[in-house]
Design an enzyme around this catalytic site. Structure first.
Site, PDB file in Angstrom:
ATOM      1  N   SER A  99       2.480   3.135  -9.177  1.00 52.74           N
ATOM      2  CA  SER A  99       2.405   4.514  -9.647  1.00 52.74           C
ATOM      3  C   SER A  99       3.762   5.208  -9.573  1.00 52.74           C
ATOM      4  O   SER A  99       4.027   6.137 -10.348  1.00 52.74           O
ATOM      5  CB  SER A  99       1.351   5.305  -8.872  1.00 52.74           C
ATOM      6  OG  SER A  99       1.630   5.327  -7.491  1.00 52.74           O
TER       7      SER A  99
ATOM      8  N   SER B 284       2.199   2.482  -2.954  1.00 53.60           N
ATOM      9  CA  SER B 284       2.114   3.014  -4.318  1.00 53.60           C
ATOM     10  C   SER B 284       3.339   2.703  -5.169  1.00 53.60           C
ATOM     11  O   SER B 284       3.897   3.582  -5.836  1.00 53.60           O
ATOM     12  CB  SER B 284       1.859   4.519  -4.292  1.00 53.60           C
ATOM     13  OG  SER B 284       0.633   4.793  -3.686  1.00 53.60           O
TER      14      SER B 284
ATOM     15  N   GLY C 143       0.799  -1.212   0.000  1.00 48.05           N
ATOM     16  CA  GLY C 143       0.000   0.000   0.000  1.00 48.05           C
ATOM     17  C   GLY C 143       0.833   1.264   0.000  1.00 48.05           C
ATOM     18  O   GLY C 143       0.418   2.308   0.501  1.00 48.05           O
TER      19      GLY C 143
ATOM     20  N   ASP D 176      -2.350   9.312  -4.532  1.00 42.36           N
ATOM     21  CA  ASP D 176      -0.991   8.774  -4.577  1.00 42.36           C
ATOM     22  C   ASP D 176      -0.163   9.479  -5.640  1.00 42.36           C
ATOM     23  O   ASP D 176       1.000   9.821  -5.427  1.00 42.36           O
ATOM     24  CB  ASP D 176      -1.016   7.281  -4.881  1.00 42.36           C
ATOM     25  CG  ASP D 176      -1.847   6.492  -3.897  1.00 42.36           C
ATOM     26  OD1 ASP D 176      -2.382   7.095  -2.948  1.00 42.36           O
ATOM     27  OD2 ASP D 176      -1.979   5.269  -4.074  1.00 42.36           O
TER      28      ASP D 176
END
Length: 349
Positions: free
Chosen positions: A124, A121, A119, A168
């Site tokens: 991305s 990111s 979690g 994010d």
């Protein structure tokens, strides 16, 4: 710059307050986490080449059982698909907006140090770093607004079926500590939210707990989105309360009222647990939160699970208690490093 090697990093991020309200026209506060990052390198070349990572894009296996085990632990995910997707989205955006691109080619490769399924990111970050390389290679950084870049990153991930929000990507594009307001009217008019950089020195010392083997994370499908769309009063009221936490959090941080800040962190997780339920959150994720709370520290998810951000109001001695609890439970624990803003003069808003 187009004639030489271009390399960019994008850092992991921590959702500090307000998640997951970013996908419900809410507000969030997030920051760039300097402990982990992804890097992308662009080298001018005769042909356009996307290089698979030797570990994360593994296509050679010891046996069929090895292949299946790998898919069960890491799914079908790798970084090549992310690089391909951002190239497509970047090209389409430039074409749609009349931004001319030169015809030279490049070789794109990546590496990542962000733990998987935590979690933080990781996906991305790869896309964000790749976008920065493309902006510099084609010398169009000044033509694509900073506010728009998180949308391009998100669109590349949506291209691959990744379900996420803008929070994010905003944190990774801007760097530092960012307050975000995803007001519905503003989003519908401009396509992006209102983003405000905050001084990272307003943050107290924070800590990170994460699972080095996150296979026990929650895997039950959440119905929160469907319930929200269907007008479920509990979900709507709870999500509205989550969206108010960053407003109060910004005020608390500016005043350095860390007692209030700790309460808001805990409230954020409690509301999430109330909406999603323990089956969705997963026993391991809940235990990471509880390890900190048992000794009086404040804690919440950094994202959707896999890692937890912790504030210890009683200082280093309390942090040591949390660390001891993590060791006993098999979790990793470390002090947070916050990265300042990564924007430069060409990124002026």
């Amino acid at each position: 710059m187009a004639g030489g090697v271009i390399e960019h990093r994008a850092y992991a991020r921590v959702g500090l307050l307000g998640n997951p309200s970013d996908v419900y026209f809410g507000r969030t506060i997030s920051f760039s986490l300097g402990n982990f990052w992804a890097s992308v390198k662009l080298l001018p070349s005769k042909d356009l080449v996307i290089v698979p990572h030797p570990t994360h894009d593994l296509v050679q296996f010891n046996s069929l059982s090895h292949l299946v085990d790998r898919l069960q632990s890491d799914s079908y995910y790798g970084g090549v698909r992310l690089l391909l997707a951002i190239c497509k989205i970047f090209y389409a955006h430039c074409k749609d907006n009349g931004i001319r691109l030169h015809e030279r080619n490049f070789t794109l490769s990546y590496d990542t140090h962000i733990p998987r399924q935590t979690g933080l990111s990781g996906s991305s970050a790869i896309v964000c770093a790749a976008l920065s390389c493309l902006l510099d290679f084609y010398e169009v950084r000044h033509l694509i607004k900073v506010e728009v870049r998180p949308n391009l990153i998100l669109n590349a991930e949506k291209e691959l079926g990744i379900v996420a929000g803008l929070q994010d990507r905003v944190a990774q594009v801007y760097g530092g500590l960012v307050y975000m307001d995803f007001d519905k009217k503003h989003m519908e008019e401009f396509g992006y939210g209102k983003y405000e950089a905050m001084d990272i020195d307003l943050l107290p010392q924070l800590y990170l707990i994460y699972a080095e083997n996150p296979s026990d994370s929650g895997k039950v499908h959440s119905t929160v989105r469907e319930r929200w769309l269907n007008g479920d009063k509990l979900i709507i009221s709870s999500m509205e309360e989550v969206a108010k936490l960053p407003l109060e959090g910004r005020t608390a941080l500016l005043a350095k009222d860390y007692t209030k800040f700790a309460d808001l962190m805990n409230r954020n997780f409690d509301l999430r647990r109330q909406m999603f339920g323990d089956e969705v959150l997963g026993a391991m994720n809940i235990e990471m939160v509880e390890v900190a709370r048992r000794v009086g520290a404040a804690s919440k998810f950094t994202g959707s699970g896999g890692a937890v951000v912790v504030y210890c109001p009683d200082g280093a001695a309390q942090a040591k208690l949390v660390e001891d609890g993590c060791k006993a439970a098999g979790f990793a624990f470390q002090a947070v490093k916050v990265i300042p803003s990564v924007l430069n003069e060409e990124d002026d808003l």
